[in-house]
Design a protein around this motif. Sequence first.
Motif, PDB file in Angstrom:
ATOM      1  N   ALA A  95       0.845  -1.195   0.000  1.00 60.01           N
ATOM      2  CA  ALA A  95       0.000   0.000   0.000  1.00 60.01           C
ATOM      3  C   ALA A  95       0.876   1.238   0.000  1.00 60.01           C
ATOM      4  CB  ALA A  95      -0.923   0.012   1.214  1.00 60.01           C
ATOM      5  N   SER A  96       0.403   2.273  -0.686  1.00 57.54           N
ATOM      6  CA  SER A  96       1.046   3.589  -0.667  1.00 57.54           C
ATOM      7  C   SER A  96       0.189   4.512   0.195  1.00 57.54           C
ATOM      8  CB  SER A  96       1.167   4.162  -2.081  1.00 57.54           C
ATOM      9  OG  SER A  96       2.012   3.359  -2.879  1.00 57.54           O
ATOM     10  N   LEU A  97       0.850   5.231   1.105  1.00 51.64           N
ATOM     11  CA  LEU A  97       0.143   6.062   2.067  1.00 51.64           C
ATOM     12  C   LEU A  97       0.651   7.493   2.036  1.00 51.64           C
ATOM     13  CD1 LEU A  97       0.382   3.702   5.174  1.00 51.64           C
ATOM     14  CD2 LEU A  97      -1.547   3.893   3.615  1.00 51.64           C
ATOM     15  N   LYS A  98      -0.261   8.411   2.258  1.00 54.49           N
ATOM     16  CA  LYS A  98       0.108   9.802   2.503  1.00 54.49           C
ATOM     17  C   LYS A  98       0.506   9.925   3.968  1.00 54.49           C
ATOM     18  CE  LYS A  98       0.170  14.242   1.279  1.00 54.49           C
ATOM     19  NZ  LYS A  98       1.023  14.754   0.195  1.00 54.49           N
ATOM     20  N   VAL A  99       1.653  10.546   4.234  1.00 54.32           N
ATOM     21  CA  VAL A  99       2.088  10.772   5.611  1.00 54.32           C
ATOM     22  C   VAL A  99       2.151  12.277   5.854  1.00 54.32           C
ATOM     23  CG1 VAL A  99       3.360   8.608   5.621  1.00 54.32           C
ATOM     24  CG2 VAL A  99       4.556  10.723   5.027  1.00 54.32           C
ATOM     25  N   LEU A 100       2.310  12.659   7.114  1.00 55.97           N
ATOM     26  CA  LEU A 100       2.316  14.086   7.462  1.00 55.97           C
ATOM     27  C   LEU A 100       3.471  14.408   8.410  1.00 55.97           C
ATOM     28  CD1 LEU A 100      -1.469  14.901   8.091  1.00 55.97           C
ATOM     29  CD2 LEU A 100      -0.100  15.429   6.067  1.00 55.97           C
ATOM     30  N   PRO A 101       3.889  15.674   8.439  1.00 57.71           N
ATOM     31  CA  PRO A 101       4.915  16.085   9.405  1.00 57.71           C
ATOM     32  C   PRO A 101       4.382  15.980  10.836  1.00 57.71           C
ATOM     33  CG  PRO A 101       4.671  17.713   7.646  1.00 57.71           C
ATOM     34  CD  PRO A 101       3.512  16.774   7.525  1.00 57.71           C
ATOM     35  N   ARG A 102       5.281  15.643  11.753  1.00 58.71           N
ATOM     36  CA  ARG A 102       4.907  15.669  13.162  1.00 58.71           C
ATOM     37  C   ARG A 102       4.716  17.119  13.610  1.00 58.71           C
ATOM     38  NH1 ARG A 102       5.678  11.345  16.497  1.00 58.71           N
ATOM     39  NH2 ARG A 102       6.575   9.478  15.543  1.00 58.71           N
ATOM     40  N   PRO A 103       3.762  17.385  14.492  1.00 53.35           N
ATOM     41  CA  PRO A 103       3.610  18.754  14.996  1.00 53.35           C
ATOM     42  C   PRO A 103       4.828  19.168  15.804  1.00 53.35           C
ATOM     43  CG  PRO A 103       2.193  17.231  16.192  1.00 53.35           C
ATOM     44  CD  PRO A 103       2.755  16.460  15.052  1.00 53.35           C
ATOM     45  N   GLN A 104       5.115  20.455  15.781  1.00 49.45           N
ATOM     46  CA  GLN A 104       6.263  20.961  16.536  1.00 49.45           C
ATOM     47  C   GLN A 104       6.084  20.761  18.038  1.00 49.45           C
ATOM     48  OE1 GLN A 104       6.952  25.071  15.508  1.00 49.45           O
ATOM     49  NE2 GLN A 104       6.970  24.676  13.306  1.00 49.45           N
ATOM     50  N   VAL A 105       4.865  20.989  18.512  1.00 48.11           N
ATOM     51  CA  VAL A 105       4.585  20.955  19.951  1.00 48.11           C
ATOM     52  C   VAL A 105       3.256  20.241  20.182  1.00 48.11           C
ATOM     53  CG1 VAL A 105       4.093  22.359  22.005  1.00 48.11           C
ATOM     54  CG2 VAL A 105       5.836  23.109  20.377  1.00 48.11           C
ATOM     55  N   GLU A 106       3.180  19.475  21.256  1.00 49.72           N
ATOM     56  CA  GLU A 106       1.914  18.880  21.677  1.00 49.72           C
ATOM     57  C   GLU A 106       1.740  19.094  23.177  1.00 49.72           C
ATOM     58  OE1 GLU A 106       0.500  15.568  18.564  1.00 49.72           O
ATOM     59  OE2 GLU A 106       1.694  14.772  20.234  1.00 49.72           O
ATOM     60  N   MET A 107       0.503  19.341  23.568  1.00 56.92           N
ATOM     61  CA  MET A 107       0.187  19.571  24.978  1.00 56.92           C
ATOM     62  C   MET A 107      -1.155  18.908  25.279  1.00 56.92           C
ATOM     63  SD  MET A 107      -0.538  23.188  26.972  1.00 56.92           S
ATOM     64  CE  MET A 107       1.135  23.782  26.748  1.00 56.92           C
ATOM     65  N   THR A 108      -1.223  18.184  26.389  1.00 60.14           N
ATOM     66  CA  THR A 108      -2.467  17.564  26.830  1.00 60.14           C
ATOM     67  C   THR A 108      -3.000  18.303  28.050  1.00 60.14           C
ATOM     68  OG1 THR A 108      -1.853  15.383  25.982  1.00 60.14           O
ATOM     69  CG2 THR A 108      -3.521  15.446  27.710  1.00 60.14           C
ATOM     70  N   LEU A 109      -4.286  18.638  27.997  1.00 61.49           N
ATOM     71  CA  LEU A 109      -4.932  19.394  29.073  1.00 61.49           C
ATOM     72  C   LEU A 109      -6.033  18.555  29.701  1.00 61.49           C
ATOM     73  CD1 LEU A 109      -5.336  22.779  27.179  1.00 61.49           C
ATOM     74  CD2 LEU A 109      -3.468  22.110  28.705  1.00 61.49           C
ATOM     75  N   ARG A 110      -6.302  18.815  30.967  1.00 58.73           N
ATOM     76  CA  ARG A 110      -7.317  18.065  31.709  1.00 58.73           C
ATOM     77  C   ARG A 110      -8.215  19.040  32.465  1.00 58.73           C
ATOM     78  NH1 ARG A 110      -4.628  14.035  35.595  1.00 58.73           N
ATOM     79  NH2 ARG A 110      -3.950  15.997  36.556  1.00 58.73           N
ATOM     80  N   GLN A 111      -9.541  18.781  32.383  1.00 62.17           N
ATOM     81  CA  GLN A 111     -10.520  19.579  33.125  1.00 62.17           C
ATOM     82  C   GLN A 111     -11.626  18.666  33.617  1.00 62.17           C
ATOM     83  OE1 GLN A 111     -11.763  23.457  31.624  1.00 62.17           O
ATOM     84  NE2 GLN A 111     -10.435  23.166  29.837  1.00 62.17           N
TER      85      GLN A 111
END
Length: 354
Positions: free
Chosen positions: A165-181
Amino acid sequence: MADSDIAAALADEVRAAAEAGRGLQIVGSGSKGFLGRSGAEIALAVGGHCGIVHYEPVELVLTARAGTPLAEIEAALAEHGQMLPFEPPHFGPDATLGGTLATNLSGPRRPFAGAARDFVLGTRVVNGRGEVLRFGGEVMKNVAGYDVSRLMAGSHGTLGVLLEASLKVLPRPQVEMTLRQEFAPAEAIRQLNLWAAQPLPLSAGAYDGEHVYVRLSGTETGVLAAHRRIGGEAVADGKAYWRRLREHEHAFFDHPGPLWRFSVAPTAAPIELPGHWLVDWAGAQRWYSGDAEPGAVRQAAARAGGHATLWRGEVDAPRYTPLAPALLALHRRVKAALDPFGIFNPGHPLYPQA
């Protein structure tokens, strides 16, 4: 053995099975086998057909054989700061690309990036006559007309043997943050949908019955601005949280008894069934562990605008929601075109009526 030799050998096995009228159970690493096996008497092992065939980081395209371990693909992408956008669960260290596409499994990023099938550009398969066919290509402009490549995603091996299979891939995000409420159930669903409708860099949203978790992905400036806008406490190891959720290592999945997966409208109100609930995909995917009767489970899913799948456990009910007559008729026509002798995964619980 060379790639062409392995593909030819698999095609020969398919032709022999077709001539003998014997069913084939397509087997990779077995990591997704719990989702249902066929009653075929012959196992067609495809895990040895592996390796990355072509990878162009600049073009954001990767082609790999179906038996290639997901871990190998993700490691190659990570070297170039890229990723599989649909964040697939592995459910085992030996998970392969073929099994991932056959089940169309996607992780927490699914509602914001797309499903596994959305990133399939092309495939090479063996049909039920033992013919090696190629569909689609390696660029989006080649994906036109009736898209057989994406049809393979989610077919559970009932339509053909996936070779590559051939797949489209994407760049990793520069920053990730998880929030909780902290939220009550109804307010949690409302808030997740409210945030999803806004121009925020959301990449995941879940609710465990007490806390809403959201993940922000993007540039540092964009993520910090979104945090100020929606508030919440930053989770120290957000990456581990989403991995546990994706791989069903979250404490919720330790509840004994049947486990159901609900695919419903994200705006659906909390579903009133006794037991334990976990919300993912910002409301569109809901996990239920409880003793409600299968009929009540499926009626509740239908009222919420979707359907329910028995993920784990022994109950007197089909694993998958039976297809509506019109959809079943369409499936039978597609099945007949690609697998005219009905040899691929016969009796698989996904299509017991076919």
